[in-house]
Write a protein that holds these residues in place. Structure first.
Motif, mmCIF file in Angstrom:
data_model
loop_
_atom_site.group_PDB
_atom_site.id
_atom_site.type_symbol
_atom_site.label_atom_id
_atom_site.label_comp_id
_atom_site.label_asym_id
_atom_site.label_seq_id
_atom_site.Cartn_x
_atom_site.Cartn_y
_atom_site.Cartn_z
ATOM 1 N N ALA A 278 -10.746 -28.473 -4.237
ATOM 2 C CA ALA A 278 -9.668 -27.557 -4.602
ATOM 3 C C ALA A 278 -9.964 -26.893 -5.941
ATOM 4 O O ALA A 278 -10.653 -27.452 -6.791
ATOM 5 C CB ALA A 278 -8.339 -28.299 -4.676
ATOM 6 N N LEU A 279 -9.430 -25.685 -6.128
ATOM 7 C CA LEU A 279 -9.594 -24.932 -7.365
ATOM 8 C C LEU A 279 -8.317 -25.037 -8.202
ATOM 9 O O LEU A 279 -7.220 -25.223 -7.667
ATOM 10 C CB LEU A 279 -9.882 -23.470 -7.057
ATOM 11 C CG LEU A 279 -11.112 -23.181 -6.191
ATOM 12 C CD1 LEU A 279 -11.186 -21.699 -5.859
ATOM 13 C CD2 LEU A 279 -12.383 -23.644 -6.892
ATOM 14 N N ILE A 280 -8.468 -24.890 -9.503
ATOM 15 C CA ILE A 280 -7.337 -25.001 -10.422
ATOM 16 C C ILE A 280 -7.241 -23.729 -11.256
ATOM 17 O O ILE A 280 -8.234 -23.260 -11.822
ATOM 18 C CB ILE A 280 -7.491 -26.206 -11.373
ATOM 19 C CG1 ILE A 280 -7.718 -27.480 -10.577
ATOM 20 C CG2 ILE A 280 -6.271 -26.331 -12.281
ATOM 21 C CD1 ILE A 280 -6.573 -27.882 -9.695
ATOM 22 N N ALA A 281 -6.036 -23.146 -11.331
ATOM 23 C CA ALA A 281 -5.796 -21.985 -12.193
ATOM 24 C C ALA A 281 -4.745 -22.346 -13.228
ATOM 25 O O ALA A 281 -3.800 -23.080 -12.961
ATOM 26 C CB ALA A 281 -5.315 -20.802 -11.364
ATOM 27 N N GLY A 282 -4.902 -21.795 -14.440
ATOM 28 C CA GLY A 282 -3.912 -22.003 -15.483
ATOM 29 C C GLY A 282 -4.568 -22.308 -16.818
ATOM 30 O O GLY A 282 -5.797 -22.286 -16.939
ATOM 31 N N PRO A 283 -3.729 -22.558 -17.836
ATOM 32 C CA PRO A 283 -2.271 -22.589 -17.768
ATOM 33 C C PRO A 283 -1.688 -21.182 -17.587
ATOM 34 O O PRO A 283 -2.215 -20.210 -18.110
ATOM 35 C CB PRO A 283 -1.859 -23.185 -19.120
ATOM 36 C CG PRO A 283 -2.986 -22.823 -20.040
ATOM 37 C CD PRO A 283 -4.222 -22.868 -19.201
ATOM 38 N N LEU A 284 -0.586 -21.122 -16.831
ATOM 39 C CA LEU A 284 0.063 -19.849 -16.539
ATOM 40 C C LEU A 284 1.568 -20.053 -16.394
ATOM 41 O O LEU A 284 2.065 -21.177 -16.414
ATOM 42 C CB LEU A 284 -0.533 -19.212 -15.283
ATOM 43 C CG LEU A 284 -0.749 -20.066 -14.021
ATOM 44 C CD1 LEU A 284 0.569 -20.415 -13.350
ATOM 45 C CD2 LEU A 284 -1.662 -19.364 -13.048
ATOM 46 N N TRP A 285 2.287 -18.958 -16.263
ATOM 47 C CA TRP A 285 3.748 -18.983 -16.167
ATOM 48 C C TRP A 285 4.158 -19.306 -14.735
ATOM 49 O O TRP A 285 3.755 -18.628 -13.789
ATOM 50 C CB TRP A 285 4.311 -17.625 -16.579
ATOM 51 C CG TRP A 285 5.798 -17.509 -16.525
ATOM 52 C CD1 TRP A 285 6.536 -16.839 -15.593
ATOM 53 C CD2 TRP A 285 6.737 -18.060 -17.453
ATOM 54 N NE1 TRP A 285 7.881 -16.938 -15.886
ATOM 55 C CE2 TRP A 285 8.021 -17.682 -17.038
ATOM 56 C CE3 TRP A 285 6.596 -18.830 -18.621
ATOM 57 C CZ2 TRP A 285 9.186 -18.053 -17.720
ATOM 58 C CZ3 TRP A 285 7.747 -19.201 -19.307
ATOM 59 C CH2 TRP A 285 9.010 -18.818 -18.863
ATOM 60 N N LEU A 286 4.993 -20.345 -14.573
ATOM 61 C CA LEU A 286 5.467 -20.754 -13.263
ATOM 62 C C LEU A 286 6.925 -20.373 -13.027
ATOM 63 O O LEU A 286 7.451 -20.585 -11.930
ATOM 64 C CB LEU A 286 5.320 -22.280 -13.095
ATOM 65 C CG LEU A 286 3.898 -22.836 -13.172
ATOM 66 C CD1 LEU A 286 3.931 -24.356 -13.116
ATOM 67 C CD2 LEU A 286 3.022 -22.279 -12.052
ATOM 68 N N GLY A 287 7.586 -19.841 -14.046
ATOM 69 C CA GLY A 287 9.000 -19.507 -13.948
ATOM 70 C C GLY A 287 9.246 -18.192 -13.246
ATOM 71 O O GLY A 287 8.345 -17.572 -12.676
ATOM 72 N N LYS A 288 10.483 -17.756 -13.306
ATOM 73 C CA LYS A 288 10.864 -16.527 -12.615
ATOM 74 C C LYS A 288 10.213 -15.312 -13.284
ATOM 75 O O LYS A 288 9.911 -15.321 -14.483
ATOM 76 C CB LYS A 288 12.383 -16.363 -12.591
ATOM 77 C CG LYS A 288 13.022 -16.102 -13.948
ATOM 78 C CD LYS A 288 14.515 -15.856 -13.782
ATOM 79 C CE LYS A 288 15.146 -15.428 -15.115
ATOM 80 N NZ LYS A 288 16.582 -15.101 -14.975
ATOM 81 N N LEU A 289 10.014 -14.255 -12.495
ATOM 82 C CA LEU A 289 9.425 -13.011 -12.987
ATOM 83 C C LEU A 289 10.474 -11.939 -13.236
ATOM 84 O O LEU A 289 10.226 -10.985 -13.977
ATOM 85 C CB LEU A 289 8.397 -12.469 -11.979
ATOM 86 C CG LEU A 289 7.227 -13.378 -11.618
ATOM 87 C CD1 LEU A 289 6.302 -12.663 -10.631
ATOM 88 C CD2 LEU A 289 6.464 -13.823 -12.852
#
Length: 387
Positions: A278-289
């Motif tokens: 599996a691939l991993i992305a981040g850190p990034l925003w997981l909240g609402k846009l």
């Protein structure tokens, strides 16, 4: 420098033109002006107008006393429209001598001397020197070098455009890592990846000085990402904001994905569904846009003012307004290709998901993408049933 008058919205602005018979891209002009970004500017004027009205009511500030900064003005068309059509006090800044001279000429041309200031400074220096209610960062390329200063400068609203979608969306992986201190994905939801990588970077910059953000509207359109973020102060709120930072685990062979909140997370090396790497992305925003109420008000403003790209702008905002808040979307045609079946209508798929008790919506990212809380197994079963 040759110039001509153009009209966007309700504003007549002088912009640079190349010599007759000579063709070159907008970036090669003496002063940058891109007519293709009228859609971006139409939404900007409507969104800024809505926010300024709400700020005026909440803080008891006259509209003309609200301070707006267009930190990288180029031709100045965005900030001139904001000053002329919204009525806030505007500062237009650009490091280019040619751009500064054109901005000054346009201020006189529009009779906005009382409402608009022109400055000729390094944008970061200006943003460290002063504070503005609304700060707009719209560079040619990446906003990354300006985000730290902008995060300190913006008091109530920070608007950011990023046109470096290749680094943001993972096509230029190492460039994205360098600029945004995050690992992006270049997969079917790469457009949303770009939005969330950008928001994650802004959130971390804000948190440094105990500030926080609430996304009001964020969209990926054509070759750029655009976001409008309400800004506030407070260490506790900044801590709560950072709870929306995290990672996404994604399996390319089977389409499984998993959301992993947290700045430091324990991640399995294999896919829980098919055991592939599996691939991993981040850190990034997981909240609402998006904020639904804000989007609704922007739609009303677009209807009232009728800008040149009204229908396109309304469609984007309407889709943003109806999108589910969960991170990542699915691309129907990619799943169908993996299953070896033809795609049904996207609305048929979404309606069937809903009839099975799942939440589902279209997205503004593409016409064949959808969001749902159904797992990949349920999605594949429904697609097979609809084939």
């Amino acid at each position: 420098m040759n110039i001509r008058a153009v009209k966007e919205g309700k504003t007549d602005v002088l912009v640079p033109v190349h010599e007759e018979g000579v063709s070159f891209p907008p970036s090669a002009a003496p002063v940058f002006y891109n007519p293709a970004m009228e859609l971006n500017r139409d939404i900007s004027v409507a969104a800024t107008s809505v926010f300024a009205e709400k700020l005026s009511e909440r803080r008891n500030i006259a509209i003309e006393d609200i301070r707006y900064l267009d930190a990288l003005s180029a031709s100045g068309i965005r900030g001139l429209r904001i000053a002329n059509e919204v009525g806030v006090h505007t500062t237009l800044n650009d490091w280019s001598e040619n751009a500064f001279e054109l901005i000054v000429r346009n201020i006189r041309h529009l009779g906005l001397q009382e409402r608009v200031d022109a400055t000729h400074k390094n944008a970061n220096v200006l943003m460290h020197e002063k504070r503005f209610n609304i700060v707009d960062i719209d560079p040619f390329g990446t906003p990354a070098p300006f985000l730290a200063a902008a995060a300190r400068c913006a008091v109530h609203l920070l608007a950011v455009t990023a046109t470096d979608t290749a680094p943001l969306c993972g096509a230029h992986l190492h460039s994205g890592i360098r600029k945004y201190s995050a690992v992006p994905f270049n997969n079917e939801y790469h457009a949303e990846m770009g939005v969330r990588i950008l928001l994650g970077k802004v959130a971390r910059e804000l948190a440094i000085t105990d500030k926080f953000m609430v996304p009001l509207l964020s969209h990926a359109t054509r070759h750029y990402v655009r976001t409008y973020l309400e800004i506030g102060n407070g260490a506790k709120k900044a801590d709560e904001m950072l709870e929306h930072i995290g990672f996404i685990l994604h399996c390319t062979p089977c389409g499984f994905r998993q959301i992993l909140p947290g700045m430091a997370v324990n991640i399995a090396s294999g896919c829980p569904r098919c055991s592939s790497e599996a691939l991993i992305a981040g850190p990034l925003w997981l909240g609402k846009l998006h904020d639904i109420g804000f989007c609704g008000d922007v739609l009303k403003e677009l209807e009232r003012t009728e800008p040149g790209t009204k229908e396109q702008a309304k469609r984007i905002i309407g889709l943003c307004m109806d999108e589910l808040e969960m991170p990542t979307f699915y691309e129907q045609h990619l799943i169908c290709k993996r299953l070896g079946v033809s795609a049904s209508g996207i609305n048929d798929l979404i309606n069937t998901l809903k009839s099975r008790g799942f939440a589902a919506s279209r997205t503004h990212f593409s016409g064949t993408s959808f969001k749902t809380d159904a797992g990949i197994d349920e999605i594949e079963n429904i697609i097979m049933m609809l084939r």
